[in-house]
Design a protein around this motif. Structure first.
Motif, short mmCIF file in Angstrom:
data_model
loop_
_atom_site.label_atom_id
_atom_site.label_comp_id
_atom_site.label_asym_id
_atom_site.label_seq_id
_atom_site.Cartn_x
_atom_site.Cartn_y
_atom_site.Cartn_z
N ALA A 1 0.83 -1.21 0.00
CA ALA A 1 0.00 0.00 0.00
C ALA A 1 0.86 1.26 0.00
N ASP A 2 1.93 1.28 0.79
CA ASP A 2 2.81 2.45 0.82
C ASP A 2 3.48 2.68 -0.53
N GLY A 3 3.99 1.62 -1.13
CA GLY A 3 4.62 1.75 -2.44
C GLY A 3 3.64 2.19 -3.51
N ALA A 4 2.43 1.64 -3.46
CA ALA A 4 1.42 2.02 -4.45
C ALA A 4 1.00 3.48 -4.28
N ALA A 5 0.89 3.95 -3.04
CA ALA A 5 0.52 5.34 -2.81
C ALA A 5 1.62 6.28 -3.30
N LEU A 6 2.87 5.93 -3.03
CA LEU A 6 3.98 6.76 -3.51
C LEU A 6 4.02 6.80 -5.03
N ARG A 7 3.84 5.66 -5.65
CA ARG A 7 3.84 5.60 -7.12
C ARG A 7 2.66 6.36 -7.69
N GLY A 8 1.49 6.19 -7.06
CA GLY A 8 0.30 6.90 -7.54
C GLY A 8 0.44 8.41 -7.41
N VAL B 1 -3.86 8.45 -11.31
CA VAL B 1 -3.44 7.83 -10.05
C VAL B 1 -3.84 6.36 -10.03
N ARG B 2 -5.09 6.05 -10.39
CA ARG B 2 -5.55 4.66 -10.40
C ARG B 2 -4.72 3.81 -11.37
N ALA B 3 -4.45 4.36 -12.53
CA ALA B 3 -3.66 3.62 -13.52
C ALA B 3 -2.25 3.36 -13.02
N SER B 4 -1.63 4.35 -12.40
CA SER B 4 -0.25 4.15 -11.92
C SER B 4 -0.21 3.19 -10.73
N VAL B 5 -1.24 3.21 -9.87
CA VAL B 5 -1.31 2.26 -8.75
C VAL B 5 -1.46 0.85 -9.30
N ALA C 1 2.55 -7.94 -6.95
CA ALA C 1 1.65 -7.99 -5.79
C ALA C 1 0.43 -8.87 -6.06
N TYR C 2 -0.08 -8.85 -7.30
CA TYR C 2 -1.25 -9.68 -7.61
C TYR C 2 -0.89 -11.16 -7.54
N ALA C 3 0.33 -11.50 -7.90
CA ALA C 3 0.75 -12.91 -7.83
C ALA C 3 1.02 -13.33 -6.39
N GLY D 1 -6.42 -6.17 5.35
CA GLY D 1 -6.28 -4.93 4.59
C GLY D 1 -5.21 -4.04 5.17
N ALA D 2 -4.76 -3.09 4.37
CA ALA D 2 -3.77 -2.11 4.81
C ALA D 2 -3.99 -0.82 4.03
N THR D 3 -3.49 0.26 4.58
CA THR D 3 -3.65 1.58 3.97
C THR D 3 -2.30 2.28 3.90
N GLY D 4 -2.07 2.94 2.80
CA GLY D 4 -0.86 3.76 2.64
C GLY D 4 -1.24 5.09 2.02
N SER D 5 -0.52 6.13 2.34
CA SER D 5 -0.83 7.44 1.76
C SER D 5 0.45 8.18 1.44
N ALA D 6 0.35 9.10 0.49
CA ALA D 6 1.47 9.93 0.08
C ALA D 6 0.93 11.30 -0.32
N GLU D 7 1.72 12.30 -0.08
CA GLU D 7 1.31 13.67 -0.38
C GLU D 7 2.21 14.25 -1.46
N VAL D 8 1.59 15.06 -2.33
CA VAL D 8 2.32 15.71 -3.39
C VAL D 8 2.38 17.20 -3.07
N ALA D 9 3.58 17.74 -3.06
CA ALA D 9 3.75 19.17 -2.80
C ALA D 9 4.90 19.70 -3.64
#
Length: 138
Positions: free
Chosen positions: A36-43, A70-74, A83-85, A127-135
């Motif tokens: 989740a953290d990696g996907a949020a950073l990439r997104g 964002v959805r496409a990059s995640v 991750a899907y495998a 489940g898990a949650t990750g977030s990233a901020e863009v500035a």
């Protein structure tokens, strides 16, 4: 005495099963945290950069996140990292805050419990949650 020994053996076996299942759940949640953290950073990175940065430059105030990018990059990140495998049945949702600066990714995957405790659910979900901020920093 035999009944008491059998009862204690049963309680001990259930305790071992509980510890093994709890450990498996914890380890999978830790893995999903990383995903989740990696996907949020990439997104956040690719969802904000896009082609507009290359053609129009970096805006002075903030980088706007577009939900589709964002959805496409995640999704691409989850595919490219395998991750899907690793987590069959993995699903994700993406939330972008009202200011369009923070990406939050929620991932969920079924948990395959190694041992079954009587009365426990057949299928568990972790489940898990990750977030990233863009500035923009100048």
């Amino acid at each position: 005495m035999t009944l008491m020994i059998v009862g204690f053996a049963f309680v001990l076996a259930m305790g071992v099963a509980l510890v093994v299942d709890a450990s498996a759940a914890y380890l999978q949640r830790q893995g999903l945290d990383t995903v989740a953290d990696g996907a949020a950073l990439r997104g956040a990175d690719l969802g904000a950069a896009g082609d507009g940065v290359y053609t129009g430059g970096v805006p002075t105030d903030r980088l706007d996140l577009t939900a589709a990018a964002v959805r496409a990059s995640v999704h691409d990140h989850l595919v490219s990292t395998g991750a899907y495998a690793k987590y069959p049945g993995l699903s994700f949702t993406v939330d972008i805050d009202a200011a369009a600066t923070t990406v939050t990714v929620h991932v969920r995957a079924p948990l395959d419990l190694p041992l079954t405790v009587p009365g426990s659910p057949e299928v568990a979900t972790i489940g898990a949650t990750g977030s990233a901020e863009v500035a923009v920093e100048r």
